[in-house]
Design a protein around this motif. Structure first.
Motif, PDB file in Angstrom:
ATOM      1  N   GLY A 414       0.799  -1.214   0.000  1.00  0.00           N
ATOM      2  CA  GLY A 414       0.000   0.000   0.000  1.00  0.00           C
ATOM      3  C   GLY A 414       0.830   1.262   0.000  1.00  0.00           C
ATOM      4  N   LEU A 415       2.121   1.138  -0.333  1.00  0.00           N
ATOM      5  CA  LEU A 415       3.005   2.300  -0.292  1.00  0.00           C
ATOM      6  C   LEU A 415       2.845   3.147  -1.538  1.00  0.00           C
ATOM      7  CD1 LEU A 415       6.254   0.774   1.212  1.00  0.00           C
ATOM      8  CD2 LEU A 415       4.517   2.138   2.358  1.00  0.00           C
ATOM      9  N   HIS A 416       3.235   4.398  -1.393  1.00  0.00           N
ATOM     10  CA  HIS A 416       3.129   5.333  -2.506  1.00  0.00           C
ATOM     11  C   HIS A 416       4.255   5.103  -3.504  1.00  0.00           C
ATOM     12  CE1 HIS A 416       0.031   7.277  -0.214  1.00  0.00           C
ATOM     13  NE2 HIS A 416       0.846   7.378   0.819  1.00  0.00           N
ATOM     14  N   SER A 417       4.121   5.682  -4.641  1.00  0.00           N
ATOM     15  CA  SER A 417       5.036   5.396  -5.750  1.00  0.00           C
ATOM     16  C   SER A 417       6.465   5.814  -5.464  1.00  0.00           C
ATOM     17  CB  SER A 417       4.542   6.115  -7.018  1.00  0.00           C
ATOM     18  OG  SER A 417       4.437   7.510  -6.777  1.00  0.00           O
ATOM     19  N   TRP A 418       6.661   6.764  -4.510  1.00  0.00           N
ATOM     20  CA  TRP A 418       8.034   7.201  -4.256  1.00  0.00           C
ATOM     21  C   TRP A 418       8.818   6.206  -3.409  1.00  0.00           C
ATOM     22  CZ3 TRP A 418       8.415   7.435   0.944  1.00  0.00           C
ATOM     23  CH2 TRP A 418       7.285   7.793   1.672  1.00  0.00           C
ATOM     24  N   ALA A 419       8.162   5.189  -2.822  1.00  0.00           N
ATOM     25  CA  ALA A 419       8.860   4.217  -1.974  1.00  0.00           C
ATOM     26  C   ALA A 419       9.511   3.149  -2.842  1.00  0.00           C
ATOM     27  CB  ALA A 419       7.880   3.587  -0.992  1.00  0.00           C
ATOM     28  N   GLY A 420      10.832   2.998  -2.762  1.00  0.00           N
ATOM     29  CA  GLY A 420      11.546   2.022  -3.587  1.00  0.00           C
ATOM     30  C   GLY A 420      11.651   0.660  -2.955  1.00  0.00           C
ATOM     31  N   GLY A 421      11.370   0.557  -1.651  1.00  0.00           N
ATOM     32  CA  GLY A 421      11.439  -0.706  -0.924  1.00  0.00           C
ATOM     33  C   GLY A 421      10.805  -0.485   0.435  1.00  0.00           C
ATOM     34  N   ALA A 422      10.720  -1.549   1.224  1.00  0.00           N
ATOM     35  CA  ALA A 422      10.086  -1.409   2.539  1.00  0.00           C
ATOM     36  C   ALA A 422      10.638  -2.460   3.481  1.00  0.00           C
ATOM     37  CB  ALA A 422       8.571  -1.543   2.414  1.00  0.00           C
ATOM     38  N   TYR A 423      10.596  -2.124   4.784  1.00  0.00           N
ATOM     39  CA  TYR A 423      10.896  -3.109   5.817  1.00  0.00           C
ATOM     40  C   TYR A 423       9.817  -3.011   6.876  1.00  0.00           C
ATOM     41  CZ  TYR A 423      12.818  -5.743   9.626  1.00  0.00           C
ATOM     42  OH  TYR A 423      12.962  -6.665  10.628  1.00  0.00           O
ATOM     43  N   ASP A 424       9.104  -4.118   7.101  1.00  0.00           N
ATOM     44  CA  ASP A 424       8.059  -4.159   8.117  1.00  0.00           C
ATOM     45  C   ASP A 424       8.139  -5.452   8.918  1.00  0.00           C
ATOM     46  OD1 ASP A 424       7.249  -6.001   6.265  1.00  0.00           O
ATOM     47  OD2 ASP A 424       5.264  -5.141   5.908  1.00  0.00           O
ATOM     48  N   GLY A 425       9.352  -5.906   9.139  1.00  0.00           N
ATOM     49  CA  GLY A 425       9.593  -7.229   9.689  1.00  0.00           C
ATOM     50  C   GLY A 425      10.126  -8.153   8.608  1.00  0.00           C
ATOM     51  N   LYS A 426       9.840  -7.802   7.358  1.00  0.00           N
ATOM     52  CA  LYS A 426      10.436  -8.438   6.186  1.00  0.00           C
ATOM     53  C   LYS A 426      11.025  -7.324   5.319  1.00  0.00           C
ATOM     54  CE  LYS A 426       6.784 -11.963   5.701  1.00  0.00           C
ATOM     55  NZ  LYS A 426       5.763 -11.357   6.571  1.00  0.00           N
ATOM     56  N   ILE A 427      12.115  -7.613   4.638  1.00  0.00           N
ATOM     57  CA  ILE A 427      12.585  -6.707   3.596  1.00  0.00           C
ATOM     58  C   ILE A 427      11.751  -6.997   2.353  1.00  0.00           C
ATOM     59  CG2 ILE A 427      14.506  -6.100   2.082  1.00  0.00           C
ATOM     60  CD1 ILE A 427      16.415  -6.817   4.332  1.00  0.00           C
ATOM     61  N   ARG A 428      11.043  -5.993   1.858  1.00  0.00           N
ATOM     62  CA  ARG A 428      10.189  -6.161   0.675  1.00  0.00           C
ATOM     63  C   ARG A 428      10.762  -5.316  -0.456  1.00  0.00           C
ATOM     64  NH1 ARG A 428       5.228  -8.476   2.357  1.00  0.00           N
ATOM     65  NH2 ARG A 428       4.847  -8.338   4.614  1.00  0.00           N
ATOM     66  N   LEU A 429      11.038  -5.944  -1.585  1.00  0.00           N
ATOM     67  CA  LEU A 429      11.720  -5.272  -2.694  1.00  0.00           C
ATOM     68  C   LEU A 429      10.948  -5.491  -4.001  1.00  0.00           C
ATOM     69  CD1 LEU A 429      15.323  -6.477  -1.795  1.00  0.00           C
ATOM     70  CD2 LEU A 429      14.402  -4.187  -1.410  1.00  0.00           C
ATOM     71  N   PRO A 430      10.604  -4.423  -4.725  1.00  0.00           N
ATOM     72  CA  PRO A 430       9.873  -4.552  -5.994  1.00  0.00           C
ATOM     73  C   PRO A 430      10.836  -4.725  -7.176  1.00  0.00           C
ATOM     74  CG  PRO A 430      10.000  -2.249  -5.379  1.00  0.00           C
ATOM     75  CD  PRO A 430      10.726  -3.012  -4.307  1.00  0.00           C
ATOM     76  N   LEU A 431      11.460  -5.901  -7.263  1.00  0.00           N
ATOM     77  CA  LEU A 431      12.563  -6.074  -8.218  1.00  0.00           C
ATOM     78  C   LEU A 431      12.325  -7.158  -9.263  1.00  0.00           C
ATOM     79  CD1 LEU A 431      15.544  -6.024  -5.667  1.00  0.00           C
ATOM     80  CD2 LEU A 431      14.573  -4.085  -6.939  1.00  0.00           C
ATOM     81  N   SER A 432      11.263  -7.940  -9.151  1.00  0.00           N
ATOM     82  CA  SER A 432      11.172  -9.129 -10.014  1.00  0.00           C
ATOM     83  C   SER A 432      10.922  -8.795 -11.478  1.00  0.00           C
ATOM     84  CB  SER A 432      10.088 -10.081  -9.496  1.00  0.00           C
ATOM     85  OG  SER A 432       8.814  -9.481  -9.557  1.00  0.00           O
ATOM     86  N   ASP A 433      10.561  -7.541 -11.788  1.00  0.00           N
ATOM     87  CA  ASP A 433      10.384  -7.154 -13.201  1.00  0.00           C
ATOM     88  C   ASP A 433      11.722  -6.892 -13.897  1.00  0.00           C
ATOM     89  OD1 ASP A 433       7.625  -7.216 -12.872  1.00  0.00           O
ATOM     90  OD2 ASP A 433       7.542  -5.125 -12.219  1.00  0.00           O
ATOM     91  N   LEU A 434      12.831  -6.861 -13.139  1.00  0.00           N
ATOM     92  CA  LEU A 434      14.116  -6.476 -13.718  1.00  0.00           C
ATOM     93  C   LEU A 434      14.726  -7.618 -14.538  1.00  0.00           C
ATOM     94  CD1 LEU A 434      15.755  -4.614 -10.696  1.00  0.00           C
ATOM     95  CD2 LEU A 434      14.418  -3.646 -12.569  1.00  0.00           C
ATOM     96  N   SER A 435      15.256  -7.256 -15.688  1.00  0.00           N
ATOM     97  CA  SER A 435      15.990  -8.220 -16.518  1.00  0.00           C
ATOM     98  C   SER A 435      17.452  -8.249 -16.076  1.00  0.00           C
ATOM     99  CB  SER A 435      15.903  -7.814 -17.983  1.00  0.00           C
ATOM    100  OG  SER A 435      16.588  -6.585 -18.181  1.00  0.00           O
ATOM    101  N   GLU A 436      18.201  -9.171 -16.627  1.00  0.00           N
ATOM    102  CA  GLU A 436      19.626  -9.240 -16.278  1.00  0.00           C
ATOM    103  C   GLU A 436      20.345  -7.969 -16.695  1.00  0.00           C
ATOM    104  OE1 GLU A 436      21.769 -12.775 -17.013  1.00  0.00           O
ATOM    105  OE2 GLU A 436      20.067 -14.097 -16.645  1.00  0.00           O
TER     106      GLU A 436
END
Length: 581
Positions: A414-436
């Motif tokens: 539920g984070l806003h678009s300016w958030a590149g990652g989050a930690y709320d007890g887990k490190i959450r990273l929006p990275l799976s769309d990245l190619s090599e």
């Protein structure tokens, strides 16, 4: 720079701040203590005509339309940083409010502040309820005469023990009469919530009248009340023994009113005791949470905490089951939101693959994301070494990491678009769309992002249950990650806003920055945190002093005491030196 507009408006709280908008409407902010745990906002307008005053936070918005001399008040869900927006005629302005638990934030639009705080309920104390029993009737000779009944219970006990008339009673009569009198005295002490005295006296009554079930029940109540008070004071060992003894006294009594309360108090004791251990001691905490459920299978706190442990392990189905059971007993809005979040995670990421190795348990969406998971693990291990050297810390236990697509990340966090990652007890990273190739071209950004979120995880891992303020968390994470959000124009805006009072000092920033939906304000708050922490590290002793600060917080010192311990100066003095230097 000086801060000429800071003014002392009342003796109740140290500071009030006047902020001037483009419409020349002054916004005066002031806080006073409150008995309510939830932050409260009280607004009064002295502006001619109609104004709209909106307060916005994560998942929260409230707009009040006020005419001159009108007031409005409301509570917000939790402490944190909220935005306000003011519309007066054609003019608009905005700013931020730092809303704290146990405080009323009073907002005056123009004029001299004189609005009273709204009446708020007193907190409810956790206590046991029980109707004490009178002991049964026994026919005992009265050698004292009719005046005996008019005496206080203490005077009666003294006469039985010391007077010649008392000595004329048979041993059995004396024992019985004293038993009845001790019961009466103990009941009065228990009704007055003087449980320690009640327990001592009722033990004498029970010793004299062991066959009287009423006396045994009264003693059980006093012992349980004493144990519950010891629990609330943090004396878990003795409190547990008292509560277990109360259950033993109640065994076979047929009581259906007091026993459930004692079991609930005992379950709460185990939960409180578990929460006193560091979050890294998961086995010990889990053992105590399960022990709590043995006594009270529907205890919301124990159910929630076991759900949290499952959630940290990314066992989403188990977590959801416990959260839903906890919600049945305590239907709180925040828990309802968490349940919806877990359900969404199950829908979006319930079939993720998990790799558990070293300090990190990484979950991701199958083989097609394996290259991202591999690079992420490499960066996390590098962060563990480099950030670890700065703080002199290594993680205890395993840190969970989840890699999402950008869409999954936004839906789940539920984070806003300016958030590149989050930690709320887990490190959450929006990275799976990245190619090599993306991993190569964006390597520097990716490293900074991973180092940043790892710093949050490390500080939480090593200092919980102590809480590091979000501004300090963010400033340290940016510095440890080698990030530099500084730019001259924005820095000048931030420092001017601090000097004029439009931005609060770091020590007044409370709650999560994620609640700021406006990216421009978010950038200012993040930069403020970075600039102050950079000042501490570059001008006030480097990483060794920062390390000492974190140690002091981890040892349980308040944020103010921790700064005094690490820097030999108060936080307020350091802020003043930074802004005015």
């Amino acid at each position: 720079m000086r801060a000429p507009r800071l003014a002392l408006l009342t003796t109740l709280v140290a500071l009030a701040v006047a902020q001037r908008s483009s419409a020349e409407v002054e916004v005066h902010l002031h806080q006073i203590e409150s008995a309510s745990a939830r932050p409260t906002v009280l607004i009064r307008s002295e502006v001619p005509g109609e104004v709209n005053f909106s307060v916005l936070g994560k998942g929260f918005i409230r707009t009040s339309k006020l005419v001159e001399s009108a007031t409005a008040s409301f509570k917000v869900p939790k402490p944190g940083i909220y935005q306000y927006k003011l519309a007066a005629g054609l003019e608009h302005s905005r700013g931020i409010l730092t809303l704290e638990a146990g405080k009323v934030t009073q907002v005056l639009l123009s004029g001299e502040f004189a609005a009273p705080a709204p009446p708020l309920p007193e907190p409810v104390e956790e206590s046991l309820s029980f109707e004490p029993h009178s002991a049964g009737v026994a026919l005992i000779r009265n050698p004292f005469g009719p005046a005996f009944e008019k005496l206080s219970v203490d005077e009666k006990i003294r006469l039985v023990l010391e007077s010649p008339q008392g000595q004329s009673l048979s041993a059995t009569e004396r024992i019985q009469l004293l038993g009845f009198l001790y019961n009466e005295k103990g009941v009065r002490a228990a009704e007055a919530r003087q449980f320690e005295e009640a327990e001592q006296v009722l033990r004498k009554a029970y010793q004299n009248l062991p066959e009287q079930s009423a006396v045994r029940l009264n003693l059980a109540f006093a012992v349980a009340g004493n144990g519950n008070e010891l629990r609330l004071s943090g004396n878990y060992g003795v409190g547990e023994r008292k509560l277990l003894e109360a259950l033993s006294l109640l065994a076979g009594s047929g009581d259906t009113h007091l026993e459930p309360q004692v079991r609930s108090a005992l379950a709460s004791l185990y939960v409180d005791q578990a929460l006193g251990f560091p979050s890294t001691e998961t086995r010990r905490r889990e053992m105590l949470f399960k022990k709590a459920l043995e006594h009270d299978p529907n205890h919301p706190g124990a159910l929630f905490q076991i759900g949290q442990l499952a959630y940290q392990e990314y066992d989403l189905d188990t977590a959801l089951d416990y959260f839903e059971r906890a919600y049945e007993g305590a239907p709180q809005a925040e828990l309802g939101e968490l349940i919806e979040k877990v359900r969404l995670e199950i829908d979006e990421a319930g079939d993720f693959v998990t790799q558990d190795r070293g300090f990190f348990r990484i979950s991701f969406e199958g083989r097609e994301v394996a290259h991202v998971a591999k690079e992420t693990r490499k960066l996390l291990e590098q962060a563990a070494r480099e950030v670890g050297r700065k703080f002199g810390l290594r993680p205890k236990g395993t840190i969970p990491v989840v890699i999402y697509s950008g869409g999954q990340f936004s839906k789940i966090t539920g984070l806003h678009s300016w958030a590149g990652g989050a930690y709320d007890g887990k490190i959450r990273l929006p990275l799976s769309d990245l190619s090599e190739s993306d991993l190569i071209s964006g390597g520097q950004y990716l490293a900074e992002l991973v180092f940043h979120e790892y710093t949050h995880a490390l500080l939480h891992n090593r200092t919980a249950p102590a809480k590091i303020p979000v501004w300090l968390h963010e400033g340290l994470a940016q510095m440890a990650a080698g990030q530099n959000p500084d730019n001259p124009l924005l820095r000048r805006q931030v420092m001017d806003s601090l000097a004029s009072g439009r931005l609060p000092m770091p020590s007044k920033l409370v709650g999560e920055f994620a609640g700021i939906s406006d990216s421009a304000i978010a950038a200012q708050v993040y930069l403020e945190s970075f600039l102050f922490v950079r000042f501490l590290i570059e001008d006030k002793g480097g990483w060794p002093k920062a390390r000492r600060l974190i140690e002091a917080i981890g040892d349980g010192e308040s944020i103010e005491d921790a700064f005094s311990t690490a820097y030999r100066k108060s936080l307020v003095d350091l802020e003043s030196e930074w802004v005015n230097g």
